[in-house]
Design a protein around this motif. Structure first.
Motif, mmCIF file in Angstrom:
data_model
loop_
_atom_site.group_PDB
_atom_site.id
_atom_site.type_symbol
_atom_site.label_atom_id
_atom_site.label_comp_id
_atom_site.label_asym_id
_atom_site.label_seq_id
_atom_site.Cartn_x
_atom_site.Cartn_y
_atom_site.Cartn_z
ATOM 1 N N LEU A 80 0.828 -1.210 0.000
ATOM 2 C CA LEU A 80 0.000 0.000 0.000
ATOM 3 C C LEU A 80 0.860 1.256 0.000
ATOM 4 O O LEU A 80 0.597 2.203 -0.749
ATOM 5 N N ALA A 81 1.906 1.261 0.807
ATOM 6 C CA ALA A 81 2.778 2.441 0.893
ATOM 7 C C ALA A 81 3.539 2.675 -0.413
ATOM 8 O O ALA A 81 3.585 3.794 -0.925
ATOM 9 N N LYS A 82 4.118 1.616 -0.954
ATOM 10 C CA LYS A 82 4.905 1.755 -2.176
ATOM 11 C C LYS A 82 4.067 2.204 -3.366
ATOM 12 O O LYS A 82 4.555 2.916 -4.244
ATOM 13 N N LEU A 83 2.815 1.775 -3.406
ATOM 14 C CA LEU A 83 1.955 2.098 -4.543
ATOM 15 C C LEU A 83 1.031 3.289 -4.269
ATOM 16 O O LEU A 83 0.236 3.671 -5.130
ATOM 17 N N GLY A 84 1.130 3.855 -3.077
ATOM 18 C CA GLY A 84 0.313 5.021 -2.744
ATOM 19 C C GLY A 84 -1.170 4.704 -2.688
ATOM 20 O O GLY A 84 -1.998 5.503 -3.114
ATOM 21 N N LEU A 85 -1.507 3.542 -2.152
ATOM 22 C CA LEU A 85 -2.893 3.096 -2.084
ATOM 23 C C LEU A 85 -3.428 3.238 -0.667
ATOM 24 O O LEU A 85 -2.673 3.153 0.301
ATOM 25 N N ARG A 86 -4.743 3.414 -0.554
ATOM 26 C CA ARG A 86 -5.388 3.618 0.734
ATOM 27 C C ARG A 86 -5.702 2.297 1.440
ATOM 28 O O ARG A 86 -5.602 2.183 2.651
ATOM 29 N N ASP A 87 -6.112 1.276 0.672
ATOM 30 C CA ASP A 87 -6.560 0.043 1.311
ATOM 31 C C ASP A 87 -6.476 -1.136 0.344
ATOM 32 O O ASP A 87 -6.079 -0.990 -0.804
ATOM 33 N N ARG A 88 -6.876 -2.295 0.826
ATOM 34 C CA ARG A 88 -6.793 -3.527 0.055
ATOM 35 C C ARG A 88 -7.691 -3.500 -1.179
ATOM 36 O O ARG A 88 -7.365 -4.107 -2.193
ATOM 37 N N VAL A 89 -8.828 -2.827 -1.079
ATOM 38 C CA VAL A 89 -9.725 -2.745 -2.231
ATOM 39 C C VAL A 89 -9.001 -2.067 -3.389
ATOM 40 O O VAL A 89 -9.035 -2.552 -4.526
ATOM 41 N N GLN A 90 -8.332 -0.956 -3.108
ATOM 42 C CA GLN A 90 -7.585 -0.278 -4.164
ATOM 43 C C GLN A 90 -6.469 -1.167 -4.707
ATOM 44 O O GLN A 90 -6.193 -1.159 -5.900
ATOM 45 N N ALA A 91 -5.840 -1.948 -3.837
ATOM 46 C CA ALA A 91 -4.776 -2.851 -4.287
ATOM 47 C C ALA A 91 -5.320 -3.910 -5.244
ATOM 48 O O ALA A 91 -4.702 -4.210 -6.267
ATOM 49 N N VAL A 92 -6.489 -4.453 -4.930
ATOM 50 C CA VAL A 92 -7.094 -5.469 -5.797
ATOM 51 C C VAL A 92 -7.460 -4.857 -7.145
ATOM 52 O O VAL A 92 -7.178 -5.435 -8.202
ATOM 53 N N VAL A 93 -8.067 -3.683 -7.121
ATOM 54 C CA VAL A 93 -8.422 -3.010 -8.376
ATOM 55 C C VAL A 93 -7.167 -2.771 -9.201
ATOM 56 O O VAL A 93 -7.134 -3.033 -10.410
ATOM 57 N N LEU A 94 -6.109 -2.298 -8.563
ATOM 58 C CA LEU A 94 -4.849 -2.039 -9.269
ATOM 59 C C LEU A 94 -4.273 -3.324 -9.874
ATOM 60 O O LEU A 94 -3.778 -3.319 -11.002
ATOM 61 N N ALA A 95 -4.365 -4.418 -9.136
ATOM 62 C CA ALA A 95 -3.855 -5.692 -9.646
ATOM 63 C C ALA A 95 -4.555 -6.081 -10.946
ATOM 64 O O ALA A 95 -3.918 -6.563 -11.883
ATOM 65 N N TYR A 96 -5.851 -5.837 -11.025
ATOM 66 C CA TYR A 96 -6.593 -6.129 -12.251
ATOM 67 C C TYR A 96 -6.303 -5.092 -13.329
ATOM 68 O O TYR A 96 -6.138 -5.438 -14.494
ATOM 69 N N GLN A 97 -6.239 -3.826 -12.946
ATOM 70 C CA GLN A 97 -6.000 -2.768 -13.931
ATOM 71 C C GLN A 97 -4.654 -2.925 -14.626
ATOM 72 O O GLN A 97 -4.534 -2.652 -15.813
ATOM 73 N N THR A 98 -3.657 -3.313 -13.893
ATOM 74 C CA THR A 98 -2.319 -3.428 -14.460
ATOM 75 C C THR A 98 -2.093 -4.758 -15.165
ATOM 76 O O THR A 98 -1.055 -4.952 -15.782
ATOM 77 N N GLY A 99 -3.056 -5.674 -15.047
ATOM 78 C CA GLY A 99 -2.893 -6.970 -15.688
ATOM 79 C C GLY A 99 -2.052 -7.934 -14.874
ATOM 80 O O GLY A 99 -1.713 -9.014 -15.347
ATOM 81 N N LEU A 100 -1.726 -7.559 -13.630
ATOM 82 C CA LEU A 100 -0.981 -8.475 -12.772
ATOM 83 C C LEU A 100 -1.769 -9.766 -12.590
ATOM 84 O O LEU A 100 -1.200 -10.854 -12.554
ATOM 85 N N VAL A 101 -3.075 -9.624 -12.480
ATOM 86 C CA VAL A 101 -3.958 -10.786 -12.440
ATOM 87 C C VAL A 101 -5.079 -10.576 -13.446
ATOM 88 O O VAL A 101 -5.409 -9.447 -13.787
ATOM 89 N N ASN A 102 -5.624 -11.661 -13.911
ATOM 90 C CA ASN A 102 -6.722 -11.607 -14.863
ATOM 91 C C ASN A 102 -7.876 -12.410 -14.296
ATOM 92 O O ASN A 102 -7.654 -13.455 -13.668
ATOM 93 N N PRO A 103 -9.096 -11.964 -14.522
ATOM 94 C CA PRO A 103 -10.241 -12.708 -13.995
ATOM 95 C C PRO A 103 -10.337 -14.071 -14.667
ATOM 96 O O PRO A 103 -9.986 -14.227 -15.826
ATOM 97 N N THR A 104 -10.794 -15.007 -13.890
ATOM 98 C CA THR A 104 -11.004 -16.355 -14.433
ATOM 99 C C THR A 104 -12.489 -16.645 -14.431
ATOM 100 O O THR A 104 -13.226 -16.123 -13.607
ATOM 101 N N THR A 105 -12.898 -17.466 -15.310
ATOM 102 C CA THR A 105 -14.296 -17.841 -15.393
ATOM 103 C C THR A 105 -14.560 -18.929 -14.360
ATOM 104 O O THR A 105 -13.810 -19.906 -14.290
ATOM 105 N N PRO A 106 -15.586 -18.754 -13.502
ATOM 106 C CA PRO A 106 -15.892 -19.781 -12.522
ATOM 107 C C PRO A 106 -16.204 -21.113 -13.208
ATOM 108 O O PRO A 106 -16.828 -21.128 -14.266
ATOM 109 N N GLU A 107 -15.769 -22.161 -12.588
ATOM 110 C CA GLU A 107 -15.995 -23.503 -13.180
ATOM 111 C C GLU A 107 -17.258 -24.126 -12.668
ATOM 112 O O GLU A 107 -17.739 -23.871 -11.663
#
Length: 155
Positions: free
Chosen positions: A128-155
């Motif tokens: 959070l500090a390194k990326l200038g984020l307020r909380d975990r929600v912002q971290a999760v959004v950032l992970a998706y926005q940057t392509g660090l993770v991609n959504p998977t289709t539920p099985e």
């Protein structure tokens, strides 16, 4: 809510509770500094758990909202990643961020990484500090926005 959250270290954690399941309210609440956003149909047990969770510094969204948020960002494949430099993170911090994006809580992260919950909290705080984020929600959004993770289709 903006009157409650003044931007000081003594600001309380806020969980928005509403009957309006509209994205613009979610975004406005998060932009104003809310740590959680729940719908009024939440059970009393979940409400108590949410307040306790937010009190520890975590953040949460109602499951339906989280699903829509992830789907919205998943459709933005053609949108360039936001200009956040993930290279500031260590390999372990990137791993923690990926697992956060999967929805793991601190206990689950600690178990998966074979470390203590205190170590997990330290990693999350550094992310959070390194990326200038307020909380975990912002971290999760950032992970998706940057392509660090991609959504998977539920099985």
């Amino acid at each position: 809510m903006r009157r409650i959250l003044t931007g000081t270290a003594a600001d309380p954690s806020v969980v928005m509770l509403t009957t309006f399941d509209l994205d613009q309210y979610v975004y406005a609440a998060l932009a104003a500094g809310a740590s959680g956003f729940l719908l009024k149909d939440v059970s009393p047990e979940h409400m108590v758990a949410a307040v306790r969770l937010v009190r520890t510094g975590d953040a949460l969204l109602a499951p339906a909202i989280t699903r829509r948020l992830v789907e919205r960002f998943a459709r933005r494949d053609s949108t360039p990643a936001i200009p956040r430099d993930l290279s500031a993170l260590t390999a372990r911090e990137l791993e923690v961020l990926r697992l956060l994006a999967e929805g793991l809580n601190n206990a689950e992260l600690a178990d998966r990484l074979t470390v203590s919950e205190a170590t997990v909290k330290t990693h999350v705080a550094h992310i959070l500090a390194k990326l200038g984020l307020r909380d975990r929600v912002q971290a999760v959004v950032l992970a998706y926005q940057t392509g660090l993770v991609n959504p998977t289709t539920p099985e």
